[in-house]
Design a protein around this motif. Structure first.
Motif, PDB file in Angstrom:
ATOM      1  N   ARG A  40       0.845  -1.200   0.000  1.00 45.92           N
ATOM      2  CA  ARG A  40       0.000   0.000   0.000  1.00 45.92           C
ATOM      3  C   ARG A  40       0.878   1.247   0.000  1.00 45.92           C
ATOM      4  O   ARG A  40       2.029   1.213   0.444  1.00 45.92           O
ATOM      5  CB  ARG A  40      -0.909   0.059   1.247  1.00 45.92           C
ATOM      6  CG  ARG A  40      -1.723  -1.178   1.477  1.00 45.92           C
ATOM      7  CD  ARG A  40      -2.559  -1.081   2.769  1.00 45.92           C
ATOM      8  NE  ARG A  40      -2.897  -2.418   3.223  1.00 45.92           N
ATOM      9  CZ  ARG A  40      -3.899  -3.147   2.741  1.00 45.92           C
ATOM     10  NH1 ARG A  40      -4.668  -2.628   1.803  1.00 45.92           N
ATOM     11  NH2 ARG A  40      -4.129  -4.359   3.195  1.00 45.92           N
ATOM     12  N   TRP A  42       0.342   5.002   1.474  1.00 44.02           N
ATOM     13  CA  TRP A  42      -0.509   5.914   2.248  1.00 44.02           C
ATOM     14  C   TRP A  42       0.019   7.346   2.145  1.00 44.02           C
ATOM     15  O   TRP A  42       1.231   7.564   2.148  1.00 44.02           O
ATOM     16  CB  TRP A  42      -0.500   5.525   3.723  1.00 44.02           C
ATOM     17  CG  TRP A  42      -1.041   4.177   4.076  1.00 44.02           C
ATOM     18  CD1 TRP A  42      -0.327   3.034   4.317  1.00 44.02           C
ATOM     19  CD2 TRP A  42      -2.414   3.818   4.268  1.00 44.02           C
ATOM     20  NE1 TRP A  42      -1.162   1.993   4.645  1.00 44.02           N
ATOM     21  CE2 TRP A  42      -2.455   2.448   4.629  1.00 44.02           C
ATOM     22  CE3 TRP A  42      -3.624   4.526   4.184  1.00 44.02           C
ATOM     23  CZ2 TRP A  42      -3.648   1.775   4.893  1.00 44.02           C
ATOM     24  CZ3 TRP A  42      -4.804   3.853   4.446  1.00 44.02           C
ATOM     25  CH2 TRP A  42      -4.809   2.500   4.788  1.00 44.02           C
ATOM     26  N   HIS A  71      -2.303  -0.498  -3.722  1.00 44.14           N
ATOM     27  CA  HIS A  71      -3.380   0.189  -3.022  1.00 44.14           C
ATOM     28  C   HIS A  71      -2.901   1.581  -2.607  1.00 44.14           C
ATOM     29  O   HIS A  71      -1.742   1.756  -2.212  1.00 44.14           O
ATOM     30  CB  HIS A  71      -3.790  -0.587  -1.772  1.00 44.14           C
ATOM     31  CG  HIS A  71      -4.721  -1.722  -2.061  1.00 44.14           C
ATOM     32  ND1 HIS A  71      -5.939  -1.867  -1.437  1.00 44.14           N
ATOM     33  CD2 HIS A  71      -4.626  -2.771  -2.923  1.00 44.14           C
ATOM     34  CE1 HIS A  71      -6.548  -2.944  -1.887  1.00 44.14           C
ATOM     35  NE2 HIS A  71      -5.762  -3.520  -2.791  1.00 44.14           N
ATOM     36  N   GLY A  73      -4.021   5.036  -0.215  1.00 51.20           N
ATOM     37  CA  GLY A  73      -4.971   5.448   0.811  1.00 51.20           C
ATOM     38  C   GLY A  73      -4.546   6.678   1.585  1.00 51.20           C
ATOM     39  O   GLY A  73      -3.432   7.187   1.424  1.00 51.20           O
ATOM     40  N   ASP A  95     -12.927   5.357  -5.648  1.00 51.91           N
ATOM     41  CA  ASP A  95     -13.124   3.931  -5.901  1.00 51.91           C
ATOM     42  C   ASP A  95     -13.775   3.685  -7.256  1.00 51.91           C
ATOM     43  O   ASP A  95     -13.489   2.690  -7.915  1.00 51.91           O
ATOM     44  CB  ASP A  95     -13.970   3.315  -4.786  1.00 51.91           C
ATOM     45  CG  ASP A  95     -14.213   1.838  -5.020  1.00 51.91           C
ATOM     46  OD1 ASP A  95     -13.275   1.042  -4.805  1.00 51.91           O
ATOM     47  OD2 ASP A  95     -15.328   1.482  -5.444  1.00 51.91           O
ATOM     48  N   ASP A 103      -7.886   2.814  -0.213  1.00 51.53           N
ATOM     49  CA  ASP A 103      -7.997   2.540   1.218  1.00 51.53           C
ATOM     50  C   ASP A 103      -8.365   3.827   1.950  1.00 51.53           C
ATOM     51  O   ASP A 103      -7.680   4.844   1.808  1.00 51.53           O
ATOM     52  CB  ASP A 103      -6.683   1.980   1.773  1.00 51.53           C
ATOM     53  CG  ASP A 103      -6.384   0.580   1.249  1.00 51.53           C
ATOM     54  OD1 ASP A 103      -7.347  -0.181   1.010  1.00 51.53           O
ATOM     55  OD2 ASP A 103      -5.195   0.246   1.079  1.00 51.53           O
ATOM     56  N   LEU A 205     -15.401  -0.141   0.445  1.00 51.30           N
ATOM     57  CA  LEU A 205     -14.427   0.592   1.256  1.00 51.30           C
ATOM     58  C   LEU A 205     -14.571   0.187   2.719  1.00 51.30           C
ATOM     59  O   LEU A 205     -15.675   0.216   3.263  1.00 51.30           O
ATOM     60  CB  LEU A 205     -14.643   2.102   1.120  1.00 51.30           C
ATOM     61  CG  LEU A 205     -14.406   2.715  -0.265  1.00 51.30           C
ATOM     62  CD1 LEU A 205     -14.921   4.146  -0.302  1.00 51.30           C
ATOM     63  CD2 LEU A 205     -12.920   2.673  -0.603  1.00 51.30           C
ATOM     64  N   THR A 206     -13.468  -0.172   3.338  1.00 49.63           N
ATOM     65  CA  THR A 206     -13.439  -0.451   4.769  1.00 49.63           C
ATOM     66  C   THR A 206     -12.610   0.628   5.445  1.00 49.63           C
ATOM     67  O   THR A 206     -11.425   0.787   5.115  1.00 49.63           O
ATOM     68  CB  THR A 206     -12.809  -1.829   5.055  1.00 49.63           C
ATOM     69  OG1 THR A 206     -13.615  -2.845   4.465  1.00 49.63           O
ATOM     70  CG2 THR A 206     -12.701  -2.077   6.554  1.00 49.63           C
ATOM     71  N   TRP A 208     -10.041   2.313   7.746  1.00 48.18           N
ATOM     72  CA  TRP A 208      -8.884   1.935   8.564  1.00 48.18           C
ATOM     73  C   TRP A 208      -8.718   3.032   9.606  1.00 48.18           C
ATOM     74  O   TRP A 208      -8.609   4.211   9.255  1.00 48.18           O
ATOM     75  CB  TRP A 208      -7.617   1.858   7.716  1.00 48.18           C
ATOM     76  CG  TRP A 208      -7.612   0.811   6.641  1.00 48.18           C
ATOM     77  CD1 TRP A 208      -8.440   0.741   5.550  1.00 48.18           C
ATOM     78  CD2 TRP A 208      -6.716  -0.302   6.535  1.00 48.18           C
ATOM     79  NE1 TRP A 208      -8.118  -0.348   4.779  1.00 48.18           N
ATOM     80  CE2 TRP A 208      -7.060  -1.001   5.359  1.00 48.18           C
ATOM     81  CE3 TRP A 208      -5.665  -0.759   7.314  1.00 48.18           C
ATOM     82  CZ2 TRP A 208      -6.384  -2.144   4.946  1.00 48.18           C
ATOM     83  CZ3 TRP A 208      -4.975  -1.899   6.910  1.00 48.18           C
ATOM     84  CH2 TRP A 208      -5.334  -2.581   5.741  1.00 48.18           C
TER      85      TRP A 208
END
Length: 374
Positions: A40, A42, A71, A73, A95, A103, A205-206, A208
Motif C-alpha cells: 500500500r 498511504w 493500493h 490510501g 473507488d 484505502d 471501502l473499509t 482503517w
C-alpha cells in the motif's frame, strides 16, 4: 512468513525545493514502491507546514492514476475537519475510478470533548507518573512526549482554528465513524429521512482507523471490527498500548473476523550504517521545528545543519531514538523485532531524507532485504 510492507509518505518539501517538486517526488516514489513490491501507499494530511500532503483525496487520485496495482490510501483523513458525507462521497468517487485499490484511513483530530468537564471548586488532578524509558524485546519504548506543549502555542492554535467553519463543533469520533459505515452500507438517515451517498454507497471501502494511544481511536476500531494502524513512528511511547487495547476489545464484524494490526516506523536505509546516519542527521532538527516552532520546516540538508544543543536533543530524543537508521540488515532486524512484539499483520514505513534519490534508495534497499522486491 514475512509480513507485507507498505509506505507512508508526507510529501516532504526539502530545503531549497517547492511544493510542486515534493508532490512529483511522491508520485515518483509511489511508482517505484509498486515495482518494489510494497502493498500500500498511504499519504498523510497536514496543513500550514512544509509538507505538501494537504488534500489526501486529490493526491490519492493522482497517484492511483499514475500506478496500476498498488493500493493507495489516506493516513489519515482528519475527521474533526470534515464531515462523514464529504469523506464517503470523495472516496466513493476515487473507488469508482480505481475499483478495489482505494484505502480509506480515518483519524481523530480537533479538540476532544471532555467526558467530565471541570467545575469550579474541583480539586486539581494529581499528575500521573511518567513511565520510564524501557526496551521491550529489542524495541525502544520511550517516555511520552507532553503534547500539551504544542497546544499551548498560540500561533498553532490560530492556524488550527481556520480548519473548521467558525463556531463548528466536530461530532464525536465514534459517531463520525458510525456515520461513515452507515453511508457506505446505505443505512444512513437524518431524523428519520433516508440519505444516500452518491457516489459512495455500496463502494467496497473499509475504514482503517489510525491511532496513537490506548484512547478512543483504538477502542472505536475494536468496537466496529475495523483494521487499526498504530503510529509507532509518531508516538512510540504509546503505540504498543494502543495495539494491546485494540486486540483486547476487538469485536468481529463483516469486514474482519479477527484483529488486523498495522504498525508504522520511521526508517532511513543506506548501503552502510555511516551513510544512513549521515542522511538521518537532520531528522532531529526537523522534529525540533515541529515541537518548538510552528510545525514542519523544509526538510534540512544534513550537510548544512549544526549539531543540536543538549536542550534540543532532550526535546526530540524519543523520536530520534526510535527512528530505524542503518544498513538493510540493521533496519530489517529492528523492524522484525517491532513486528514480533506487536504481532503486526503488516508494517508501514515512512522515510524522510533531504534528497529524493536517497529516499528512493532507502525504500529499494529495504524492499530487497525484506524479500518483497521482484
Amino acid at each position: 512468513m514475512t509480513v507485507p510492507l507498505s509506505v507512508l509518505d508526507l510529501s516532504p518539501i526539502p530545503e531549497g525545493a517547492d511544493p510542486a517538486t515534493a508532490l512529483r517526488n511522491t508520485v515518483d516514489l509511489a511508482q517505484h514502491a509498486e515495482r518494489w513490491g510494497y502493498k500500500r501507499f498511504w499519504v498523510a494530511e497536514h496543513h500550514f507546514v512544509s509538507v505538501a500532503s494537504s488534500s489526501p483525496a486529490v493526491l490519492i487520485g493522482q497517484i492511483a492514476a499514475s500506478t496500476n496495482t498498488i493500493h493507495v490510501g489516506a493516513a489519515a483523513v482528519q475527521l474533526g475537519q470534515t464531515t462523514a458525507i464529504a469523506v464517503v462521497e470523495s472516496f466513493g468517487m476515487l473507488d469508482a475510478f480505481h475499483p478495489g485499490r482505494i484505502d480509506l484511513g480515518v483519524g481523530r483530530s480537533g479538540p476532544r470533548r471532555r467526558q467530565n468537564p471541570k467545575k469550579a471548586g474541583d480539586k486539581p488532578r494529581t499528575p500521573k507518573p511518567v513511565p520510564p524509558w524501557r526496551e521491550v524485546d529489542g524495541v525502544v519504548v520511550p517516555s511520552p512526549f507532553d503534547i500539551t506543549v504544542l497546544m499551548r502555542n498560540p500561533r498553532l492554535k490560530a492556524k488550527l482554528s481556520v480548519l473548521q467553519q467558525p463556531g463548528a463543533v466536530p461530532p464525536d469520533f465514534a459517531d463520525q465513524v458510525g456515520d461513515i459505515l452507515a453511508l457506505l452500507a446505505g443505512t444512513f438517515d437524518i431524523d428519520g429521512v433516508d440519505a444516500h451517498a452518491v457516489p459512495g454507497e455500496g463502494a467496497p471501502l473499509t475504514p482503517w482507523v489510525f491511532g496513537s494511544s490506548k484512547g478512543q481511536s483504538a477502542r472505536v476500531a475494536a468496537a466496529n471490527g475495523l483494521p487499526f494502524v498504530a503510529s509507532y513512528h509518531l508516538t512510540p511511547a504509546t503505540a504498543l498500548d494502543a495495539v494491546e487495547v485494540y486486540r483486547a476489545q476487538f469485536q468481529p464484524s463483516a469486514a474482519l473476523a479477527e484483529p488486523y494490526v498495522v504498525v508504522s516506523a520511521d526508517v532511513v536505509v543506506a548501503a552502510d550504517s555511516v551513510t544512513a546516519q549521515q542522511l538521518a542527521s537532520s531528522y532531529g532538527h526537523w522534529v525540533y521545528a515541529i515541537r518548538a516552532g510552528d510545525g514542519a520546516v523544509p526538510y534540512p540538508d544534513p550537510a548544512r545543519v549544526p549539531p543540536l544543543t543538549p536542550e534540543q536533543e532532550e526535546l526530540v530524543k524519543d523520536r530520534t531514538a526510535t527512528q530505524f537508521v542503518g544498513d538493510p540488515d540493521e533496519v530489517a532486524h529492528r523492524l522484525d523485532a517491532l513486528q514480533r512484539l506487536t504481532r503486526a499483520d503488516e508494517l508501514v514505513v515512512t522515510s524522510v531524507t533531504h534528497d529524493h534519490a536517497d529516499r528512493l534508495r532507502s525504500h529499494r534497499l529495504l524492499a530487497e532485504r525484506w524479500g518483497i522486491a521482484p
